[in-house]
Design an enzyme around this catalytic site. Structure first.
Site, PDB file in Angstrom:
ATOM      1  N   TYR A 136      10.543   0.831   0.092  1.00 21.61           N
ATOM      2  CA  TYR A 136       9.394  -0.074   0.018  1.00 21.61           C
ATOM      3  C   TYR A 136       8.370   0.425  -0.996  1.00 21.61           C
ATOM      4  O   TYR A 136       7.936  -0.312  -1.887  1.00 21.61           O
ATOM      5  CB  TYR A 136       8.748  -0.210   1.392  1.00 21.61           C
ATOM      6  CG  TYR A 136       7.398  -0.894   1.350  1.00 21.61           C
ATOM      7  CD1 TYR A 136       7.304  -2.254   1.074  1.00 21.61           C
ATOM      8  CD2 TYR A 136       6.221  -0.186   1.571  1.00 21.61           C
ATOM      9  CE1 TYR A 136       6.071  -2.891   1.018  1.00 21.61           C
ATOM     10  CE2 TYR A 136       4.987  -0.809   1.519  1.00 21.61           C
ATOM     11  CZ  TYR A 136       4.923  -2.157   1.247  1.00 21.61           C
ATOM     12  OH  TYR A 136       3.699  -2.780   1.186  1.00 21.61           O
ATOM     13  N   SER A 189       0.642  -1.374  -2.818  1.00 21.22           N
ATOM     14  CA  SER A 189       0.548  -0.596  -1.585  1.00 21.22           C
ATOM     15  C   SER A 189       0.221   0.853  -1.898  1.00 21.22           C
ATOM     16  O   SER A 189       0.647   1.395  -2.928  1.00 21.22           O
ATOM     17  CB  SER A 189       1.870  -0.658  -0.817  1.00 21.22           C
ATOM     18  OG  SER A 189       1.883   0.256   0.252  1.00 21.22           O
ATOM     19  N   LYS A 203       7.293  -1.308  -4.691  1.00 23.94           N
ATOM     20  CA  LYS A 203       5.942  -1.687  -5.087  1.00 23.94           C
ATOM     21  C   LYS A 203       5.552  -1.029  -6.410  1.00 23.94           C
ATOM     22  O   LYS A 203       4.893  -1.650  -7.256  1.00 23.94           O
ATOM     23  CB  LYS A 203       4.950  -1.314  -3.989  1.00 23.94           C
ATOM     24  CG  LYS A 203       5.001  -2.219  -2.775  1.00 23.94           C
ATOM     25  CD  LYS A 203       4.615  -3.643  -3.142  1.00 23.94           C
ATOM     26  CE  LYS A 203       4.506  -4.549  -1.933  1.00 23.94           C
ATOM     27  NZ  LYS A 203       4.067  -5.924  -2.297  1.00 23.94           N
TER      28      LYS A 203
END
Length: 320
Positions: A141, A117, A145
């Site tokens: 998040y 991402s 990643k």
């Protein structure tokens, strides 16, 4: 020879599965359907219900389907919510990836394409993001990643894993009217839901230093994204070199105002978006350069904004 697609029943994963089939590659899907849909996977594709946290299930799937490579799309993808659910986010995205890599190592599966991402960059210091832009994730998040990329890197050093990570911002559109974005946090579904409910979509701030005063971001079509996942898989199968990570970016982006105007044109629903206050810390413009991916992964913006909106709207209407 089969490619395992984790999260293959989700919005992005299901498009990857279709692109793999179009390229003549055999696939098997593992998905716990926490955000995916069984109907997103065609009956011709083997489907295994379960979590990537289940190592025994992964080992059995690899054996049963002669898996030789993995496209790892499964993950908890809600950046904002991850702030409230950090442990869940790390379990799904970090522990899950580690369990997957362990199963691959045990079964000598040595190639993986990782759905990363652009959240790994956080709020970058420049408007145009390249692969060398400093990594400064600002949510669990984004951190998860980046840790996933580190796991691939370290396993590559330790065990010869061949890998690449694909980073992208906002994925939109539909490559098949039966497949659509169901996220309650993404812009297109939010705008469509508001219109269908007779409400007016909103824009957070219209006084940024951009051509129309609204934020500019990268929006890329999901089918274009899937094409580059397949290109990465084919290069790994052929033993060809790949960079550790690639940005799948437009290089110029679209403004939120552009999107609202295009939505009005495509849907035939005339509206003037409500202008809400800026969100704290929201940069005026962030887009990614896709030059390396264009060189190696058949990356191209094959769909313009109108095609992105129209395909997404058609899929959403069919799902209603």
């Amino acid at each position: 020879m089969t490619w395992l697609v984790t999260g293959g029943a989700g919005y992005i994963g299901s498009h990857v599965v279709k692109a793999l089939a179009h390229a003549g590659l055999s696939t098997v899907v593992v998905d716990d359907l926490s955000s995916g849909f069984r109907d997103f996977v065609g009956p011709e594709v083997p489907f295994v219900y379960g979590s990537i946290l289940d190592g025994e299930l992964l080992l059995k799937t690899i054996d049963d389907h002669d898996v030789t490579g993995v496209i790892h799309v499964a993950g908890y993808k809600y950046a904002g919510v991850s702030v409230q659910r950090p442990l869940h986010t790390y379990e799904q995205n970090v522990t899950g990836t580690a369990v997957l890599l362990a199963a691959m190592a045990e079964k000598n599966v040595d190639r993986i394409v990782f759905s990363s991402s652009a959240a790994v960059y956080g709020t970058p210091p420049t408007e145009l993001v390249t692969e060398d832009t400093p990594k400064n994730p600002q949510s669990p998040y984004g951190e998860s990643k980046l840790i996933g990329e580190w796991l691939l890197r370290d396993q590559g050093i330790a065990a010869g894993l061949r890998h690449t990570s694909l980073r992208y911002f906002n994925v939109v559109g539909s490559g098949d009217p039966a497949l659509y974005d169901t996220s309650p946090h993404n812009l297109f579904p939010l705008v469509f839901a508001a219109l269908k409910a007779g409400k007016t979509p909103r824009i957070n701030g219209d006084d940024y230093d951009t051509p129309d005063g609204t934020n500019v971001r990268d929006y890329v079509h999901v089918a274009d994204l899937a094409t580059s996942h397949v290109a990465a898989a084919l290069r790994l199968d052929a033993g060809e070199p790949l960079e550790a990570a690639y940005n799948l970016g437009s290089g110029d982006g679209n403004s939120v105002g552009d999107i609202m105007r295009t939505v009005a044109e495509v849907t035939g629903i005339a509206f003037e978006p409500v202008i809400a206050p800026r969100r704290p810390g929201d940069p005026a413009r962030i887009v990614a350069a896709g030059d390396l991916a264009a060189r190696d992964l058949d990356w191209a913006m094959r769909h313009d904004l109108r095609e992105m909106v129209a395909s997404a709207w058609e899929a959403t209407r069919r799902a209603s």
